[in-house]
Design an enzyme around this catalytic site. Structure first.
Site, PDB file in Angstrom:
ATOM      1  N   HIS A  13       0.839  -1.193   0.000  1.00  0.00           N
ATOM      2  CA  HIS A  13       0.000   0.000   0.000  1.00  0.00           C
ATOM      3  C   HIS A  13       0.876   1.246   0.000  1.00  0.00           C
ATOM      4  O   HIS A  13       2.087   1.178   0.180  1.00  0.00           O
ATOM      5  CB  HIS A  13      -0.976   0.009   1.191  1.00  0.00           C
ATOM      6  CG  HIS A  13      -0.386   0.464   2.498  1.00  0.00           C
ATOM      7  ND1 HIS A  13      -1.132   0.895   3.558  1.00  0.00           N
ATOM      8  CD2 HIS A  13       0.902   0.549   2.928  1.00  0.00           C
ATOM      9  CE1 HIS A  13      -0.364   1.231   4.566  1.00  0.00           C
ATOM     10  NE2 HIS A  13       0.872   1.022   4.227  1.00  0.00           N
ATOM     11  N   CYS A  21       4.965   7.476   4.334  1.00  0.00           N
ATOM     12  CA  CYS A  21       4.275   6.288   3.818  1.00  0.00           C
ATOM     13  C   CYS A  21       3.670   6.517   2.430  1.00  0.00           C
ATOM     14  O   CYS A  21       2.846   5.725   1.974  1.00  0.00           O
ATOM     15  CB  CYS A  21       3.184   5.848   4.788  1.00  0.00           C
ATOM     16  SG  CYS A  21       3.802   5.593   6.453  1.00  0.00           S
ATOM     17  N   HIS A  25       4.935   0.493  -0.590  1.00  0.00           N
ATOM     18  CA  HIS A  25       5.731  -0.404   0.259  1.00  0.00           C
ATOM     19  C   HIS A  25       4.812  -1.508   0.771  1.00  0.00           C
ATOM     20  O   HIS A  25       3.606  -1.476   0.517  1.00  0.00           O
ATOM     21  CB  HIS A  25       6.373   0.370   1.423  1.00  0.00           C
ATOM     22  CG  HIS A  25       5.368   1.011   2.332  1.00  0.00           C
ATOM     23  ND1 HIS A  25       4.751   2.201   2.025  1.00  0.00           N
ATOM     24  CD2 HIS A  25       4.840   0.610   3.512  1.00  0.00           C
ATOM     25  CE1 HIS A  25       3.914   2.517   2.992  1.00  0.00           C
ATOM     26  NE2 HIS A  25       3.938   1.570   3.903  1.00  0.00           N
ATOM     27  N   HIS A  27       3.635  -4.550   3.914  1.00  0.00           N
ATOM     28  CA  HIS A  27       3.595  -4.957   5.315  1.00  0.00           C
ATOM     29  C   HIS A  27       3.153  -6.406   5.397  1.00  0.00           C
ATOM     30  O   HIS A  27       2.377  -6.870   4.562  1.00  0.00           O
ATOM     31  CB  HIS A  27       2.558  -4.155   6.112  1.00  0.00           C
ATOM     32  CG  HIS A  27       2.871  -2.706   6.245  1.00  0.00           C
ATOM     33  ND1 HIS A  27       3.820  -2.236   7.115  1.00  0.00           N
ATOM     34  CD2 HIS A  27       2.345  -1.617   5.625  1.00  0.00           C
ATOM     35  CE1 HIS A  27       3.866  -0.915   7.030  1.00  0.00           C
ATOM     36  NE2 HIS A  27       2.987  -0.510   6.119  1.00  0.00           N
ATOM     37  N   HIS A  64      -1.640 -10.495  -0.605  1.00  0.00           N
ATOM     38  CA  HIS A  64      -0.839 -10.327  -1.825  1.00  0.00           C
ATOM     39  C   HIS A  64      -1.523  -9.413  -2.838  1.00  0.00           C
ATOM     40  O   HIS A  64      -1.544  -9.699  -4.049  1.00  0.00           O
ATOM     41  CB  HIS A  64      -0.480 -11.684  -2.433  1.00  0.00           C
ATOM     42  CG  HIS A  64       0.569 -12.408  -1.647  1.00  0.00           C
ATOM     43  ND1 HIS A  64       0.296 -13.087  -0.480  1.00  0.00           N
ATOM     44  CD2 HIS A  64       1.902 -12.526  -1.829  1.00  0.00           C
ATOM     45  CE1 HIS A  64       1.411 -13.591   0.008  1.00  0.00           C
ATOM     46  NE2 HIS A  64       2.404 -13.266  -0.784  1.00  0.00           N
ATOM     47  N   GLU A 101       0.201  -3.830  12.152  1.00  0.00           N
ATOM     48  CA  GLU A 101       0.917  -3.399  10.951  1.00  0.00           C
ATOM     49  C   GLU A 101       2.403  -3.457  11.287  1.00  0.00           C
ATOM     50  O   GLU A 101       2.953  -2.534  11.891  1.00  0.00           O
ATOM     51  CB  GLU A 101       0.497  -1.989  10.545  1.00  0.00           C
ATOM     52  CG  GLU A 101       1.033  -1.577   9.178  1.00  0.00           C
ATOM     53  CD  GLU A 101       0.559  -0.174   8.798  1.00  0.00           C
ATOM     54  OE1 GLU A 101      -0.394  -0.071   8.019  1.00  0.00           O
ATOM     55  OE2 GLU A 101       1.145   0.799   9.285  1.00  0.00           O
TER      56      GLU A 101
HETATM   57 ZN   LIG Z   1       2.525   1.239   5.338  1.00  0.00          ZN
END
Ligand SMILES: [Zn+2]
Length: 109
Positions: A13, A21, A25, A27, A64, A101
């Site tokens: 995201h 952010c 990237h 998580h 994914h 997260e």
């Molecule tokens: Zn993030």
């Protein structure tokens, strides 16, 4: 009595307009679901395997994937709300959903 399971999804995201952010990237999200209920005649609130399968079905949409293609603003708070709605349609118990997260950061609903 409470019963819980943990599952994981890997998702990409970016947070539009966010300094740190804002670039794409990923998580690993840890997803904890705790249901509350009474034992049935066979001594279970709910079969673990059934609970895990139910959660997997709800998580499949996000695993994914790039969350921005699903959620307009994919903060972990918004992910938690969307998953809570999806799980509410599938689970017939009161439950708590906590999403981590990465390490040390979570939201609960
Ligand atoms: Zn993030």
């Amino acid at each position: 009595m409470k019963l819980g399971v943990i599952d994981y999804i890997d998702s990409a995201h970016y947070i539009p307009g966010h300094d740190q952010c804002g670039s794409l990237h990923g998580h690993t999200y840890k997803v904890e679901v705790v249901i509350e209920g009474e034992k049935n005649k066979s001594g279970m609130i709910m079969d673990f395997s059934e609970l895990k399968r139910t959660i997997r079905e709800a998580l499949a949409l996000y695993d994914h994937k790039t969350l921005n293609e699903i959620l307009e603003y994919p903060s972990v708070e918004n992910l938690c709300e969307a998953l809570k709605r999806s799980l509410s349609e599938r689970l017939h118990f009161p439950f708590t959903l906590r999403i981590w997260e990465g390490h040390g950061k979570w939201v609960e609903l």
